[in-house]
Write a protein that holds these residues in place. Sequence first.
Motif, mmCIF file in Angstrom:
data_model
loop_
_atom_site.group_PDB
_atom_site.id
_atom_site.type_symbol
_atom_site.label_atom_id
_atom_site.label_comp_id
_atom_site.label_asym_id
_atom_site.label_seq_id
_atom_site.Cartn_x
_atom_site.Cartn_y
_atom_site.Cartn_z
ATOM 1 N N TYR A 201 0.811 -1.219 0.000
ATOM 2 C CA TYR A 201 0.000 0.000 0.000
ATOM 3 C C TYR A 201 0.844 1.270 0.000
ATOM 4 O O TYR A 201 0.334 2.364 -0.249
ATOM 5 N N ILE A 204 0.528 3.336 -3.062
ATOM 6 C CA ILE A 204 -0.615 4.249 -3.172
ATOM 7 C C ILE A 204 -0.197 5.641 -2.720
ATOM 8 O O ILE A 204 -0.513 6.646 -3.362
ATOM 9 N N LEU A 208 -0.290 7.477 -6.199
ATOM 10 C CA LEU A 208 -1.661 7.985 -6.324
ATOM 11 C C LEU A 208 -1.948 9.148 -5.391
ATOM 12 O O LEU A 208 -2.998 9.798 -5.516
ATOM 13 N N PHE A 233 1.681 4.266 -11.644
ATOM 14 C CA PHE A 233 1.407 3.153 -10.730
ATOM 15 C C PHE A 233 1.345 1.830 -11.489
ATOM 16 O O PHE A 233 1.967 0.842 -11.098
ATOM 17 N N LEU A 494 -6.937 2.136 -7.981
ATOM 18 C CA LEU A 494 -6.980 2.115 -6.517
ATOM 19 C C LEU A 494 -7.745 0.904 -6.004
ATOM 20 O O LEU A 494 -7.331 0.247 -5.040
ATOM 21 N N THR A 497 -5.910 -2.565 -5.916
ATOM 22 C CA THR A 497 -4.929 -2.833 -4.856
ATOM 23 C C THR A 497 -5.545 -3.532 -3.658
ATOM 24 O O THR A 497 -4.821 -4.017 -2.787
#
Length: 623
Positions: A201, A204, A208, A233, A494, A497
């Motif tokens: 994570y 992220i 992101l 990503f 997103l 993930t």
Amino acid sequence: MSLAHTDETTYGALAEEMLEVRSGSPLMRPVEAVAALLLVGIIGLLLMGVVSRYVFSIPVVWIDEAASIAFLWLAMLGSAIAIDRAEHLRLTIFLNMLPERLRGLASTLGLLLVATFLAALLEPAIEYVVEESYLTSAALNIPMGWRVAALPVGIGLMLLLVLRDAFRSGTPMNVAGCLAAIGLVLAALWVFSPGLASFGYGNILVFLVGFVAVFLALGVPIAFCFGLGALAFLTFTTSIPTMVMIGRMDEGMSALILISVPIFVLLGCILDATGMGRAIVEFLASLLGHVKAGMSYVLLGSLFLVSGISGSKVSDMATVAPALFPEMKRRGHKPKEMIALLATGAAMADTVPPSIVLIVLGSVAGVSIAGLFTSGFVIAMVLLAVLAILARWKARGEAMEGIRRAPMRTVGKAALVAAPALVLPFLIRSAVGSGVATATEVSTIAVLYALVIGAVLYGGIRPRKMYAMLVETAALSGAILLILGTASAMAWTLTQTGFAFHMAALVTDLPGGWLTYMLVTIAVFMALGCVLEGLPALVLMAPIMFPIAKNLGIHDIHYSMVVVTAMNIGLMAPPIGVGFYIACKIGSVSPDEAMGAIWPYIAALFVGLLLIAVVPAFSIGYL
């Protein structure tokens, strides 16, 4: 998005100036003409479908398919026109803080980052066309490659325009330095990509959140911030091919319900050009102008009713402010207070049908458009009430000397002139709310109605201005739809993930149940509304937040109203909220001057938001 700076008090001057500001380069004239023809063709096709279905009871099955093909081409060509006119929405507050030399360097870097994104997508977009060409459309029986060919054409055109702007505005040294910096970062990411795949994570936060935040600060248009974050990503932390991102962008920007977006944008332009909105303002002024705080009531009521026609906050404010601000100044209203009321009133009116935000939300979250339109009308009335109470308290010292009630003859004449315009918002809401017609069908009927009524009763629109409105609609729609496409790709990234599932488990375990989740929602969307503006925040977060709300037993319409209201409050909240600066520009007031005055109005909206959040009946009691 560019807006004219004006202190004109005549409606026509404002409309002319706005159209003059938004002009593109001569090289793009053929593209603008094709985009204008596509928009006319879409409206014509949809009107043909409405007439065949409701008049002759003969549905034409190929119309939606043909409109969908033209719509994707309109979106991509419109995005290119928006690049040419520098009308893609972006955050410039941090960019403007830099010294002039660094600002130029950052602008060049931003343009080259956009070019990098477009160049990386061009080959996958062509591959996507080849893949789709093996599929045949159900009704027209043509290869689907004809539809998605709009993607590489639009991407290629945007790439050429961005490179033109980068080499035109940046010095050779700046361009070379920025290209070298981008190349070094890409090389470093490529080298470390095997390790990034195991970062979990943390990726992220890096790609992101971190990358997107940096791109926003550099002034990169929001659509490309999302696209760059998602592309980086996928490229450096997964083995998913880039062509998947093209498919997600296609899916995000070409849903059939979204066809109503450019048509309602055009409707707002027609409202501006014909003066139908001004007729509503003058009627309300004749009715309420003699009471204390009357002009504040007129401003709020005008935003409420005009929003029901235009579906655009910018159009609403540009219609109401020039008509009311001179009289409000004469009565002693301070310019900063007027701007505060204008900005928060526009936020209040954003749930009034045909709100583009509600249409997009219904598309991305799978919520009933009819239900959103019905509920949005009531929610706007709740927010209208809290703002009106504050406005009355603020106007306790208003100068009323010489103010007389308008004669009934004057009120009647104003009502007669405004009646055709007043009918339109209620026609839109009732048609969609009762299920008689879809939002897309109503949008085409509304455009036809506005054109006919505008020509017969309000002076009509000159052909040259009509063409300018069509091109402007294409540019604005392209900018909106590209945001939806890249935000959809980022939202999909997103969710892949597994982050959404962990977030759902975390929120479900919070004490306080659904009320706590409502407070979390308010905080999230107010913050996102400040930075991202409404539509990208919705597309990004709706796939994550709405399923959690459903699991907690929150009605989707109730939750939608809380989300949209919170987002609009953030949009108008300084020092970052984009809508606040648009209101200041329209009213010719310094943001520094208006910033202190807006907070009581923001607080009033927040009180209304809390009422909406804790009392579901406001949202779902009339469904």
